[in-house]
Design an enzyme around this catalytic site. Structure first.
Site, PDB file in Angstrom:
ATOM      1  N   HIS A  60     -79.905  66.569  75.780  1.00  0.00           N
ATOM      2  CA  HIS A  60     -78.049  66.815  75.335  1.00  0.00           C
ATOM      3  C   HIS A  60     -77.869  68.178  76.029  1.00  0.00           C
ATOM      4  CE1 HIS A  60     -75.212  66.437  71.882  1.00  0.00           C
ATOM      5  NE2 HIS A  60     -74.607  66.789  73.045  1.00  0.00           N
ATOM      6  N   PHE A  63     -73.096  70.122  81.660  1.00  0.00           N
ATOM      7  CA  PHE A  63     -73.315  71.075  82.921  1.00  0.00           C
ATOM      8  C   PHE A  63     -71.843  70.984  83.546  1.00  0.00           C
ATOM      9  CE2 PHE A  63     -78.125  70.798  84.197  1.00  0.00           C
ATOM     10  CZ  PHE A  63     -78.378  71.621  83.003  1.00  0.00           C
ATOM     11  N   ARG A  64     -70.980  70.343  82.848  1.00  0.00           N
ATOM     12  CA  ARG A  64     -69.391  70.454  83.192  1.00  0.00           C
ATOM     13  C   ARG A  64     -69.246  70.116  84.678  1.00  0.00           C
ATOM     14  NH1 ARG A  64     -68.458  70.615  77.853  1.00  0.00           N
ATOM     15  NH2 ARG A  64     -68.761  72.761  76.803  1.00  0.00           N
ATOM     16  N   ASN A  94     -68.928  63.879  79.241  1.00  0.00           N
ATOM     17  CA  ASN A  94     -67.537  64.071  79.117  1.00  0.00           C
ATOM     18  C   ASN A  94     -67.259  65.247  80.111  1.00  0.00           C
ATOM     19  OD1 ASN A  94     -69.460  66.048  77.945  1.00  0.00           O
ATOM     20  ND2 ASN A  94     -68.045  66.903  76.529  1.00  0.00           N
ATOM     21  N   ASP A 151     -70.413  61.651  73.745  1.00  0.00           N
ATOM     22  CA  ASP A 151     -70.486  62.911  73.037  1.00  0.00           C
ATOM     23  C   ASP A 151     -69.700  63.894  73.064  1.00  0.00           C
ATOM     24  OD1 ASP A 151     -72.142  64.769  71.519  1.00  0.00           O
ATOM     25  OD2 ASP A 151     -71.785  65.828  73.314  1.00  0.00           O
ATOM     26  N   HIS A 178     -72.058  61.167  68.558  1.00  0.00           N
ATOM     27  CA  HIS A 178     -71.333  62.518  67.910  1.00  0.00           C
ATOM     28  C   HIS A 178     -70.776  61.995  66.684  1.00  0.00           C
ATOM     29  CE1 HIS A 178     -69.237  66.359  68.510  1.00  0.00           C
ATOM     30  NE2 HIS A 178     -68.715  65.775  67.540  1.00  0.00           N
ATOM     31  N   ASN A 277     -69.283  72.378  67.314  1.00  0.00           N
ATOM     32  CA  ASN A 277     -69.149  70.965  66.902  1.00  0.00           C
ATOM     33  C   ASN A 277     -70.287  70.239  66.729  1.00  0.00           C
ATOM     34  OD1 ASN A 277     -66.467  71.641  66.558  1.00  0.00           O
ATOM     35  ND2 ASN A 277     -65.927  70.408  68.628  1.00  0.00           N
ATOM     36  N   ASP A 304     -77.584  70.846  72.933  1.00  0.00           N
ATOM     37  CA  ASP A 304     -76.327  70.723  73.131  1.00  0.00           C
ATOM     38  C   ASP A 304     -75.906  71.816  73.756  1.00  0.00           C
ATOM     39  OD1 ASP A 304     -73.816  69.546  73.030  1.00  0.00           O
ATOM     40  OD2 ASP A 304     -73.394  70.322  70.720  1.00  0.00           O
TER      41      ASP A 304
END
Length: 423
Positions: A60, A63-64, A94, A151, A178, A277, A304
């Protein structure tokens, strides 16, 4: 060839816990036993007094990349992972655009091949992560997605969730979830209670997680799909998961280092750095998570890892994004707050960071054996160090300034030393 000499080899799969040498050749473990030092080796690593374990696996991370690489990218994220002892990570979907199609998935996996560690990825459950229409699971599986997850965003439509689980079961893919019902979240990132009141915000009720966990455990039982409940934050959620497992559901659960190390009280001091979150909750919840780790209800520890820029985290608390980095502190937080406190044995702790994460997604890794890939971490469980700087592009950690036990000395991936502690 590399010779690792006189390390305490702990392998959670076989139960090995013994002072041994490990011989590495051509990216694989060529031998486990006792070997003499010689000039034949390119490198001899003296591991006396240190633990040699399978390379850590994090199922989880964020790495954007693509789209938000000012926070992190695959290269910097992989370097942070290696510094934390990880040899395999699983990226969430995401990104911008989200990983809901083979092209974006291919971008992540191809760029991951250039990294020093193994970078894998899940794909989104729904198109655009909008929670309205399912992606093509078969197509994404063929493109090498190892699982599915939206997620960051809960899937609110129960019927859609049911259909997703049925289809995932057919494809043999796990779905990681999530669990936060937005109807019970007034302000994300901070637990609803006296701390949120003190901070002047509405907060997020534990009920938001508990409702969705109960629903999805029930759906998992009905569909027989493999479901992983991500970043569990509530003691009641642990109880629901425990019951579902007892009833025969293929339900897995992960806990983050922040949720077993901190509580909502830390948000009073750390403010935005403790905004995450789901939120850090009460001491009772923290203890409930540790109990879940102890009895095996929670099989996995995952970070996360969620990088954000300094500018974003410096905004007022209602506008700052939730999330914290975690790859470089995870091992030490587990040793400090679980192993040294007697909550988990070292072998049990390592199993939740190596072999169990591999099992969730069906990976043939997370253990030490002759002929297998040489993915290893060598660390000193007794060395104390201060959290100060990071290989990640971001530094949004609530643990900055803390002294922790457990220092990564070497990370070896595919037989190559990808991190070495030179301090």
């Amino acid at each position: 060839m590399i010779l690792i000499k006189n390390g305490r080899v702990i392998d959670p799969k076989s139960g090995t816990d013994e002072i041994l040498d490990i011989l590495i050749e051509d990216g694989k473990i060529a031998g486990i036993g006792k070997y003499k030092r010689s000039n034949d080796y390119e490198r001899v690593i003296e591991a006396e007094g240190k633990i040699v374990a399978p390379g850590l696996i994090d199922v989880h991370v964020h790495f954007r990349d693509p789209g938000l690489t000012y926070k992190e990218d695959i290269e910097s994220g992989a370097k942070a992972a290696a510094a934390g002892g990880f040899t395999t990570v699983v990226c969430m979907a995401n990104t911008k655009p989200p990983v809901d199609n083979p092209e974006t998935l291919s971008y992540v996996l191809e760029k991951g091949k250039q990294a020093d560690i193994r970078v894998l990825s899940v794909a989104a459950v729904t198109k655009g992560m909008q929670g309205k229409e399912l992606t093509d699971f078969a197509e994404l599986k063929a493109a090498k997605a190892i699982g599915l997850s939206d997620d960051g965003i809960p899937i609110q439509d129960s019927r859609l969730m049911y259909e997703a689980l049925k289809r995932a079961k057919e494809e043999g893919l796990a779905i990681s979830l999530h669990e936060e019902d937005p109807d019970f979240v007034q302000q994300a990132g901070i637990n609803r209670g006296h701390v949120s009141k003190a901070l002047g915000i509405g907060g997020a009720m534990a009920l938001s997680e508990q409702l969705m966990v109960a629903r999805d455990c029930t759906l998992a039982l009905e569909t027989k799909a493999r479901v992983s409940i991500q970043h569990v934050s509530s003691r009641v959620s642990v109880e629901y998961i425990r019951l579902a497992q007892k009833l025969g559901a293929d339900v897995w659960a992960e806990a983050t280092p922040q949720h077993f190390s901190l509580t909502e009280e830390d948000a009073l001091v750390k403010k935005n750095f403790a905004k995450v979150n789901p939120p850090l909750r009460t001491e009772d919840d923290r203890r409930g998570i540790i109990e879940g780790l102890k009895d095996g209800t929670i099989q996995i520890i995952a970070t996360d890892h969620a990088p954000h820029s300094a500018e974003e985290k410096s905004r007022e608390i209602t506008k700052a994004p939730s999330g914290m980095i975690g790859l470089e502190t995870a091992l030490a937080l587990g040793i400090t707050n679980l192993v040294r406190t007697g909550s988990l044995t070292m072998e049990c702790f390592l199993k939740k960071m190596t072999f169990n994460p591999a099992r969730l997604y069906g990976l043939d890794s997370g253990y030490i054996a002759e002929g297998k890939q040489a993915d290893l971490v060598i660390f000193d469980e007794f060395e104390k160090w201060k959290v100060e700087k990071f290989y990640s592009k971001s530094s949004n950690s609530p643990f900055i300034g803390e002294e922790l036990y457990g220092k990564v000395k070497y990370t070896i991936c595919n037989g190559r030393i990808v991190y070495e502690d030179k301090e």
